[in-house]
Design an enzyme around this catalytic site. Structure first.
Site, PDB file in Angstrom:
ATOM      1  N   ARG A 248      14.704 -53.106 -47.758  1.00 12.47           N
ATOM      2  CA  ARG A 248      13.614 -53.661 -46.795  1.00 12.47           C
ATOM      3  C   ARG A 248      12.528 -54.210 -47.524  1.00 12.47           C
ATOM      4  NH1 ARG A 248       9.998 -49.857 -48.885  1.00 12.47           N
ATOM      5  NH2 ARG A 248      11.109 -47.765 -49.311  1.00 12.47           N
TER       6      ARG A 248
ATOM      7  N   GLY B 150       9.565 -39.650 -51.488  1.00  8.83           N
ATOM      8  CA  GLY B 150       8.994 -38.527 -52.495  1.00  8.83           C
ATOM      9  C   GLY B 150       9.365 -37.147 -51.809  1.00  8.83           C
TER      10      GLY B 150
ATOM     11  N   LYS C 206      21.287 -41.782 -51.851  1.00 12.88           N
ATOM     12  CA  LYS C 206      21.322 -42.060 -53.299  1.00 12.88           C
ATOM     13  C   LYS C 206      22.332 -41.722 -54.147  1.00 12.88           C
ATOM     14  CE  LYS C 206      16.250 -40.655 -53.634  1.00 12.88           C
ATOM     15  NZ  LYS C 206      15.272 -41.577 -53.209  1.00 12.88           N
TER      16      LYS C 206
ATOM     17  N   HIS D 130       7.835 -46.833 -63.810  1.00 13.58           N
ATOM     18  CA  HIS D 130       8.644 -47.239 -62.737  1.00 13.58           C
ATOM     19  C   HIS D 130       8.428 -48.931 -62.700  1.00 13.58           C
ATOM     20  CE1 HIS D 130       9.624 -47.030 -58.469  1.00 13.58           C
ATOM     21  NE2 HIS D 130       9.408 -48.174 -58.573  1.00 13.58           N
TER      22      HIS D 130
ATOM     23  N   GLU E  10      15.067 -50.487 -58.081  1.00 14.94           N
ATOM     24  CA  GLU E  10      14.137 -49.841 -58.741  1.00 14.94           C
ATOM     25  C   GLU E  10      14.668 -49.197 -59.979  1.00 14.94           C
ATOM     26  OE1 GLU E  10      10.833 -48.118 -55.332  1.00 14.94           O
ATOM     27  OE2 GLU E  10      12.533 -46.851 -56.078  1.00 14.94           O
TER      28      GLU E  10
ATOM     29  N   HIS F 137       4.568 -38.493 -57.502  1.00 14.43           N
ATOM     30  CA  HIS F 137       5.750 -39.378 -57.423  1.00 14.43           C
ATOM     31  C   HIS F 137       5.444 -40.297 -56.380  1.00 14.43           C
ATOM     32  CE1 HIS F 137       7.402 -37.546 -60.895  1.00 14.43           C
ATOM     33  NE2 HIS F 137       7.277 -36.280 -60.136  1.00 14.43           N
TER      34      HIS F 137
ATOM     35  N   LYS G 167      16.654 -34.176 -56.178  1.00 22.39           N
ATOM     36  CA  LYS G 167      16.209 -35.234 -55.082  1.00 22.39           C
ATOM     37  C   LYS G 167      17.157 -34.944 -53.690  1.00 22.39           C
ATOM     38  CE  LYS G 167      15.012 -39.064 -58.253  1.00 22.39           C
ATOM     39  NZ  LYS G 167      15.407 -40.301 -58.574  1.00 22.39           N
TER      40      LYS G 167
END
Ligand code: ADP
Length: 666
Positions: free
Chosen positions: A292, A165, A116, A208, A275, A235, A158
């Site tokens: 993916r 999640g 991330k 989202h 996203e 989430h 995160k």
């Protein structure tokens, strides 16, 4: 094009990929662990190769075994599905060395987007807005805290290597910081073998919204519009739709351009999803890129008519994109609901076990059900507890919602506990009908959504009671003297056969109902009403029920005391409970808390002899896909702890004894 494809996955997604292979005349090869030897994906594939024991770490996650299985079966391509090895660059690397095509992007891209941290850096560099936050090297407690203060609470922690999640924590204030950081790191280490964190500003009410992109190896990149996935619990997405009701043409054009730019920035190939979080003011921020096929890809297929798996195969085989941007159009609206084996009434604890019956509408207009299960299949502790995806399409959102609601009403699963009651409630909730939900909505309003409105409707109660009573009327004991009330334990005495029954819904609200009569001709007493009822079976699962002048077709499944009732206007799960429950039952259970799910004990917070108050954490259990803190149901002294840290326990095993004799004397 490929001639033989190995699918390095299981469950519904393996079955989904097999379908496209079959349509294209490609030989499909499944892999399976010993626990999956007779699973549906194995039954449906043209060929299947065993790859090891049930634990994913020793089978589905073993790159070497997958490559070996592909070699052995002569596969020329490997499709990783989602989850498992789909975002593990080592599989893509190994495919390259073995001369087998990996059906996904190049390993370097997976590597970059899998972090991330790295993904945020690349996107920020390409001018794409990212959520304000910190993804740097300084990972000591103090530096992270300084960053959180700088960003301003609330923040979200995160795992940099994260997904699904796991290990995420929302930290609302500095007081909870240390505890949350410890938990997030522990979960992250266990799940990803790495505990590097990123800290982001926690947006208050975002939606989202994600964009499906496709890129070929010839430099072309297109998008297939957006999906909205704001209906989440903890989430994690549970209902997704396309297009997003929150996106107008202006936002759509900016969003899809950003997604295409993101794909270009990383040299993307194959199917990917970018996203974003969409804020209330129409601004959006890059969150992550999934390299993916997504779980929710069917909604995009439903509005574009494109088979995404086919495109994946063509691109991996070196073909150019099958369509240019201007040829890709969107028509209508599609919504997907994910059915999980989990209990929304008890903290979403995963549930396992053999499915007795799995009924869902087949052949209904514009409805698609993707699943890896049929009657008799088991939901296993080792794997993701998603049972099925139900996807409804309509000309517009209202029609899609309506079709989804009808489909959910007629979907029933006996055996494991499922989230179907929650899905039905959400699909009928005014805020969902008005498309007004943000990502935190369900977590904030779970109680209202789950238990709003009347308890299980009168028609459902009557249908369930008729089904039970008709079984009873048909049974041999009853045939001796169908009208004798004397053998019955249920206390009904008036006017011949029939019974008094009490049903509870999952919220614990219960209602009583009396049924007088025999063999499908009854008088029902419910509340202060007395209604003539006739019921007849159309087949073992369906009843025609006439109440007064109204006629209903009900699907009724019973499993012990559990009753599942489907009517055109809704699905109900109710339980037959004793007419006169004993008050002592509950108190006794509280003194001996049991494991609510199977799992490993990762932390014990108390010692024998220690005093606890109601709500104090006793121990932490890690199971299927979550951590669960067992809190003391009552205050008292911990008399006995049955296990140690690291022990595995089955569901319903007694974990601790609490002695509250002293307390109750006060
Ligand atoms: P994962 O990869 O583990 O699924 P994501 O980064 O995709 O995690 O985030 C999952 C969900 O968490 C999002 O859909 C959103 O609901 C919530 N979320 C993530 N980041 C933020 C944030 N900065 N502010 C508010 N919600 C967030």
């Amino acid at each position: 094009m490929f001639s033989r494809i190995l699918i390095a996955n299981r469950g519904e997604i393996a079955c989904r990929i097999i379908k496209t292979c079959r349509r294209l005349g490609i030989h499909s090869i499944a892999v399976y662990s010993t626990a999956d030897a007779d699973a549906r994906h194995v039954r449906e594939a043209d060929e299947a190769v065993a790859i090891g024991p049930p634990e994913p770490g020793a089978s589905y996650l073993q790159v070497d075994r997958i490559i070996e299985a592909a070699r052995q079966s002569g596969a020329d391509g490997i499709h990783p599905g989602y989850g498992f090895l789909s975002e593990n660059p080592l599989l893509a690397d190994a495919c390259r060395s073995a001369g087998i095509a990996f059906i996904g992007p190049p390993a370097e891209v997976i590597r970059a987007m899998g972090s991330k941290r790295r993904a945020r850096e690349i996107m920020a560099g390409a001018g794409i807005p990212v959520v304000p936050g910190y993804e740097g090297e300084h990972q000591d407690d103090q530096s992270l805290l300084d960053q959180a203060r700088h960003i301003g609470f609330p923040v979200i922690l995160k795992p940099s290597a994260g997904g699904g999640g796991k290990g995420m924590r929302i930290v609302r204030s500095e007081q909870r910081w240390a505890e949350m950081l410890t938990g997030a790191r522990r979960e992250s280490r266990a799940a990803f073998g790495d505990d590097q964190m990123i800290v982001e500003r926690y947006l208050a009410r975002p939606r989202h919204v994600e964009v499906q992109v496709f890129a070929d190896s010839h430099g072309s990149v297109v998008h297939l519009f957006e999906r909205e996935c704001s209906i989440q619990r903890r989430h994690q997405k549970i209902i997704e739709e396309a297009p997003s009701p929150a996106v107008d043409e202006d936002i759509r054009s900016r969003l899809t351009s950003a997604a295409v730019a993101a794909a270009r920035a990383v040299g993307y190939q194959n199917a990917g999803t970018v996203e974003f979080l969409l804020d209330e003011d129409g601004s959006f921020y890059f969150m992550e890129m999934n390299t993916r096929l997504q779980v929710e890809h069917p909604v995009t297929e439903a509005i574009t008519g494109v088979d995404l798996v086919e495109w994946q195969l063509r691109i991996a085989a070196g073909d150019p994109l099958p369509a240019g941007q201007e040829e890709i159009a969107s028509h209508g609206h599609a919504i997907e609901a994910r059915v999980y084996a989990e209990n929304p009434f008890n903290d979403f604890l995963p549930s396992t076990g053999r499915i007795g019956r799995f009924l869902h509408p087949v052949g209904a207009l514009d409805l698609r059900v993707d699943t890896g299960f049929t009657d008799g299949d088991a939901v296993q502790i080792h794997y993701d507890p998603m049972i099925a995806k139900i996807i409804a399409w309509g000309e517009d959102r209202d029609q899609a919602v309506d079709r989804l609601r009808r489909a959910l009403a007629r979907t029933m699963i006996t055996g494991p506990t499922t989230n179907l009651p929650l899905l039905r409630r959400v699909a009928g909730h005014p805020d969902f009908l008005g498309a007004g939900m943000d990502t935190g909505y369900l977590d904030r309003h779970l109680g209202d959504v789950l238990c709003a409105g009347p308890a299980a409707g009168d028609v459902a109660l009557i249908a369930a009671a008729c089904a039970l009573q008709m079984d009873q009327d048909d049974s041999p004991e009853s045939a001796v003297d169908p009208h004798s009330p004397w053998d019955r334990s249920d206390g009904w005495r008036a006017g011949g056969g029939g019974a008094r029954m009490r049903f509870a819904d999952a919220c614990g609200d219960s209602r009583e109902l009396g049924l007088a009569g025999w063999g499908g001709r009854y008088t029902a007493l419910i509340g202060d009403r007395c209604l003539p009822v006739t019921a007849s079976r159309l087949d073992p699962d369906h009843l025609d029920v006439r109440i007064g002048d109204d006629e209903y077709q009900a699907t009724v499944l019973t499993d012990g005391d559990e009753c599942f009732v489907g009517l055109d206007f809704g699905g109900f799960e109710i339980r037959r409970v004793p007419l006169f429950p004993s008050a002592a039952d509950r108190g006794e259970e509280d003194l001996h808390p049991v494991a609510p799910m199977p799992g490993r004990i990762v932390a014990i917070h108390v010692a024998e002899g220690e005093r606890v108050e109601r709500g104090d954490p006793l121990l932490v259990l890690e199971g299927m896909k979550m951590e669960y803190t067992l809190a003391a149901p009552v205050g008292g002294v911990v008399a006995r702890i049955y296990f140690r840290e690291g022990d595995m326990v089955e569901a319903d095993t007694r974990l601790v004894d609490i002695d509250n004799a002293g307390d109750s004397e006060q």
